[in-house]
Design a protein around this motif. Structure first.
Motif, PDB file in Angstrom:
ATOM      1  N   ALA A  58       0.855  -1.183   0.000  1.00  0.00           N
ATOM      2  CA  ALA A  58       0.000   0.000   0.000  1.00  0.00           C
ATOM      3  C   ALA A  58       0.892   1.234   0.000  1.00  0.00           C
ATOM      4  O   ALA A  58       1.889   1.292   0.726  1.00  0.00           O
ATOM      5  N   THR A  59       0.532   2.200  -0.829  1.00  0.00           N
ATOM      6  CA  THR A  59       1.296   3.436  -0.892  1.00  0.00           C
ATOM      7  C   THR A  59       0.594   4.497  -0.068  1.00  0.00           C
ATOM      8  O   THR A  59      -0.576   4.803  -0.297  1.00  0.00           O
ATOM      9  N   VAL A  60       1.328   5.042   0.893  1.00  0.00           N
ATOM     10  CA  VAL A  60       0.803   6.070   1.782  1.00  0.00           C
ATOM     11  C   VAL A  60       1.570   7.363   1.534  1.00  0.00           C
ATOM     12  O   VAL A  60       2.781   7.419   1.722  1.00  0.00           O
ATOM     13  N   LEU A  61       0.833   8.379   1.078  1.00  0.00           N
ATOM     14  CA  LEU A  61       1.424   9.698   0.865  1.00  0.00           C
ATOM     15  C   LEU A  61       1.405  10.429   2.196  1.00  0.00           C
ATOM     16  O   LEU A  61       0.370  10.495   2.862  1.00  0.00           O
TER      17      LEU A  61
ATOM     18  N   THR B 200       7.954  15.361  11.570  1.00  0.00           N
ATOM     19  CA  THR B 200       6.578  14.855  11.556  1.00  0.00           C
ATOM     20  C   THR B 200       6.466  13.693  10.583  1.00  0.00           C
ATOM     21  O   THR B 200       5.848  12.672  10.892  1.00  0.00           O
ATOM     22  N   ARG B 201       7.068  13.826   9.405  1.00  0.00           N
ATOM     23  CA  ARG B 201       7.043  12.720   8.436  1.00  0.00           C
ATOM     24  C   ARG B 201       7.714  11.483   9.023  1.00  0.00           C
ATOM     25  O   ARG B 201       7.225  10.363   8.854  1.00  0.00           O
ATOM     26  N   GLU B 202       8.805  11.680   9.753  1.00  0.00           N
ATOM     27  CA  GLU B 202       9.492  10.554  10.389  1.00  0.00           C
ATOM     28  C   GLU B 202       8.620   9.912  11.473  1.00  0.00           C
ATOM     29  O   GLU B 202       8.557   8.684  11.575  1.00  0.00           O
ATOM     30  N   GLN B 203       7.922  10.724  12.275  1.00  0.00           N
ATOM     31  CA  GLN B 203       7.017  10.198  13.297  1.00  0.00           C
ATOM     32  C   GLN B 203       5.975   9.276  12.663  1.00  0.00           C
ATOM     33  O   GLN B 203       5.658   8.217  13.204  1.00  0.00           O
ATOM     34  N   VAL B 204       5.434   9.699  11.527  1.00  0.00           N
ATOM     35  CA  VAL B 204       4.415   8.906  10.827  1.00  0.00           C
ATOM     36  C   VAL B 204       5.004   7.573  10.374  1.00  0.00           C
ATOM     37  O   VAL B 204       4.418   6.514  10.599  1.00  0.00           O
ATOM     38  N   ARG B 205       6.167   7.610   9.757  1.00  0.00           N
ATOM     39  CA  ARG B 205       6.808   6.368   9.282  1.00  0.00           C
ATOM     40  C   ARG B 205       7.093   5.414  10.431  1.00  0.00           C
ATOM     41  O   ARG B 205       6.830   4.216  10.348  1.00  0.00           O
TER      42      ARG B 205
ATOM     43  N   GLY C 205       5.250   1.777  11.023  1.00  0.00           N
ATOM     44  CA  GLY C 205       6.121   0.628  10.767  1.00  0.00           C
ATOM     45  C   GLY C 205       5.933   0.146   9.338  1.00  0.00           C
ATOM     46  O   GLY C 205       5.374   0.837   8.494  1.00  0.00           O
ATOM     47  N   ARG C 206       6.375  -1.055   9.066  1.00  0.00           N
ATOM     48  CA  ARG C 206       6.236  -1.612   7.706  1.00  0.00           C
ATOM     49  C   ARG C 206       4.821  -2.097   7.443  1.00  0.00           C
ATOM     50  O   ARG C 206       4.359  -2.116   6.322  1.00  0.00           O
ATOM     51  N   ARG C 207       4.129  -2.513   8.509  1.00  0.00           N
ATOM     52  CA  ARG C 207       2.767  -3.019   8.359  1.00  0.00           C
ATOM     53  C   ARG C 207       1.998  -2.614   9.616  1.00  0.00           C
ATOM     54  O   ARG C 207       2.254  -3.146  10.680  1.00  0.00           O
ATOM     55  N   PRO C 208       1.040  -1.677   9.491  1.00  0.00           N
ATOM     56  CA  PRO C 208       0.339  -1.179  10.677  1.00  0.00           C
ATOM     57  C   PRO C 208      -0.571  -2.198  11.357  1.00  0.00           C
ATOM     58  O   PRO C 208      -0.912  -2.040  12.525  1.00  0.00           O
TER      59      PRO C 208
ATOM     60  N   GLU D 296       4.394   1.324   1.872  1.00  0.00           N
ATOM     61  CA  GLU D 296       5.493   2.113   1.305  1.00  0.00           C
ATOM     62  C   GLU D 296       5.092   3.572   1.432  1.00  0.00           C
ATOM     63  O   GLU D 296       3.956   3.936   1.102  1.00  0.00           O
ATOM     64  N   PHE D 297       6.011   4.405   1.911  1.00  0.00           N
ATOM     65  CA  PHE D 297       5.708   5.812   2.129  1.00  0.00           C
ATOM     66  C   PHE D 297       6.241   6.669   0.994  1.00  0.00           C
ATOM     67  O   PHE D 297       7.321   6.433   0.472  1.00  0.00           O
ATOM     68  N   LEU D 298       5.444   7.653   0.636  1.00  0.00           N
ATOM     69  CA  LEU D 298       5.818   8.641  -0.353  1.00  0.00           C
ATOM     70  C   LEU D 298       5.707   9.987   0.352  1.00  0.00           C
ATOM     71  O   LEU D 298       4.612  10.399   0.735  1.00  0.00           O
ATOM     72  N   GLU D 299       6.834  10.641   0.587  1.00  0.00           N
ATOM     73  CA  GLU D 299       6.846  11.868   1.357  1.00  0.00           C
ATOM     74  C   GLU D 299       6.777  13.091   0.462  1.00  0.00           C
ATOM     75  O   GLU D 299       7.459  13.167  -0.562  1.00  0.00           O
ATOM     76  N   CYS D 300       5.953  14.065   0.896  1.00  0.00           N
ATOM     77  CA  CYS D 300       5.814  15.335   0.188  1.00  0.00           C
ATOM     78  C   CYS D 300       5.929  16.467   1.195  1.00  0.00           C
ATOM     79  O   CYS D 300       5.321  16.411   2.267  1.00  0.00           O
ATOM     80  N   ALA D 301       6.683  17.509   0.834  1.00  0.00           N
ATOM     81  CA  ALA D 301       6.870  18.647   1.722  1.00  0.00           C
ATOM     82  C   ALA D 301       6.117  19.887   1.254  1.00  0.00           C
ATOM     83  O   ALA D 301       6.079  20.882   1.977  1.00  0.00           O
ATOM     84  N   THR D 302       5.530  19.829   0.048  1.00  0.00           N
ATOM     85  CA  THR D 302       4.819  20.996  -0.477  1.00  0.00           C
ATOM     86  C   THR D 302       3.457  20.586  -1.042  1.00  0.00           C
ATOM     87  O   THR D 302       3.284  19.441  -1.474  1.00  0.00           O
ATOM     88  N   PRO D 303       2.509  21.522  -1.053  1.00  0.00           N
ATOM     89  CA  PRO D 303       1.204  21.223  -1.658  1.00  0.00           C
ATOM     90  C   PRO D 303       1.319  20.827  -3.124  1.00  0.00           C
ATOM     91  O   PRO D 303       0.613  19.928  -3.585  1.00  0.00           O
ATOM     92  N   ALA D 304       2.209  21.478  -3.858  1.00  0.00           N
ATOM     93  CA  ALA D 304       2.386  21.158  -5.281  1.00  0.00           C
ATOM     94  C   ALA D 304       2.838  19.710  -5.465  1.00  0.00           C
ATOM     95  O   ALA D 304       2.370  19.015  -6.372  1.00  0.00           O
ATOM     96  N   ALA D 305       3.712  19.231  -4.596  1.00  0.00           N
ATOM     97  CA  ALA D 305       4.182  17.852  -4.682  1.00  0.00           C
ATOM     98  C   ALA D 305       3.042  16.869  -4.405  1.00  0.00           C
ATOM     99  O   ALA D 305       2.941  15.825  -5.052  1.00  0.00           O
TER     100      ALA D 305
END
Length: 133
Positions: A5-8, A16-21, A25-28, A36-45
């Motif tokens: 599963a891809t989680v944005l 904060t992004r690290e806290q979420v990851r 964990g690998r499987r909640p 699998e995490f996809l990190e975004c730091a901006t609204p455009a991303a």
């Protein structure tokens, strides 16, 4: 839903992004796919990644700058066809009504509490899987 599963995760704060990851964990939960995490730091991303597709759940930081997760959530719920479920990170429990206004599918408070977060994320992944079936 794919075998993974891809989680944005949207936040301008890398901590904060690290806290979420780390909280997910690998499987909640045992009955949901590996995440699998996809990190975004901006609204455009965020918008760019959602346009590509393949996102199973979005985790949006309500305290993000320049655009908070609540405004981002409301925008993507209006603009993204078949918008994935959204888990909103809110600053305090009293902000839950704002999460409702933004049309988030779930909300948890910051700082991220691992058991609460993993449970909320797993619930949204299950719901997404049920809709895909």
């Amino acid at each position: 839903m794919q075998p993974t599963a891809t989680v944005l995760v949207y936040s301008d704060d890398s901590n904060t992004r690290e806290q979420v990851r780390l909280a997910a964990g690998r499987r909640p939960a045992p009955d949901v796919p590996v995440v699998e995490f996809l990190e975004c730091a901006t609204p455009a991303a965020v918008l760019k990644e959602l346009d590509k597709g393949g996102i199973d759940v979005c985790v949006l930081d309500g305290e993000a700058v320049p655009m908070g997760g609540m405004g981002m959530c409301r925008q993507i719920k209006d603009e993204v066809f078949r918008c994935p479920p959204v888990l909103l990170l809110i600053g305090r429990p009293q902000d839950a009504w704002l999460a409702t206004w933004s049309r988030a599918d779930g909300a948890v408070t910051l700082p991220v509490e691992p058991v609460e977060f993993a449970s909320a994320l797993a619930s949204l992944l299950r719901a997404r899987r049920a809709l895909s079936a």
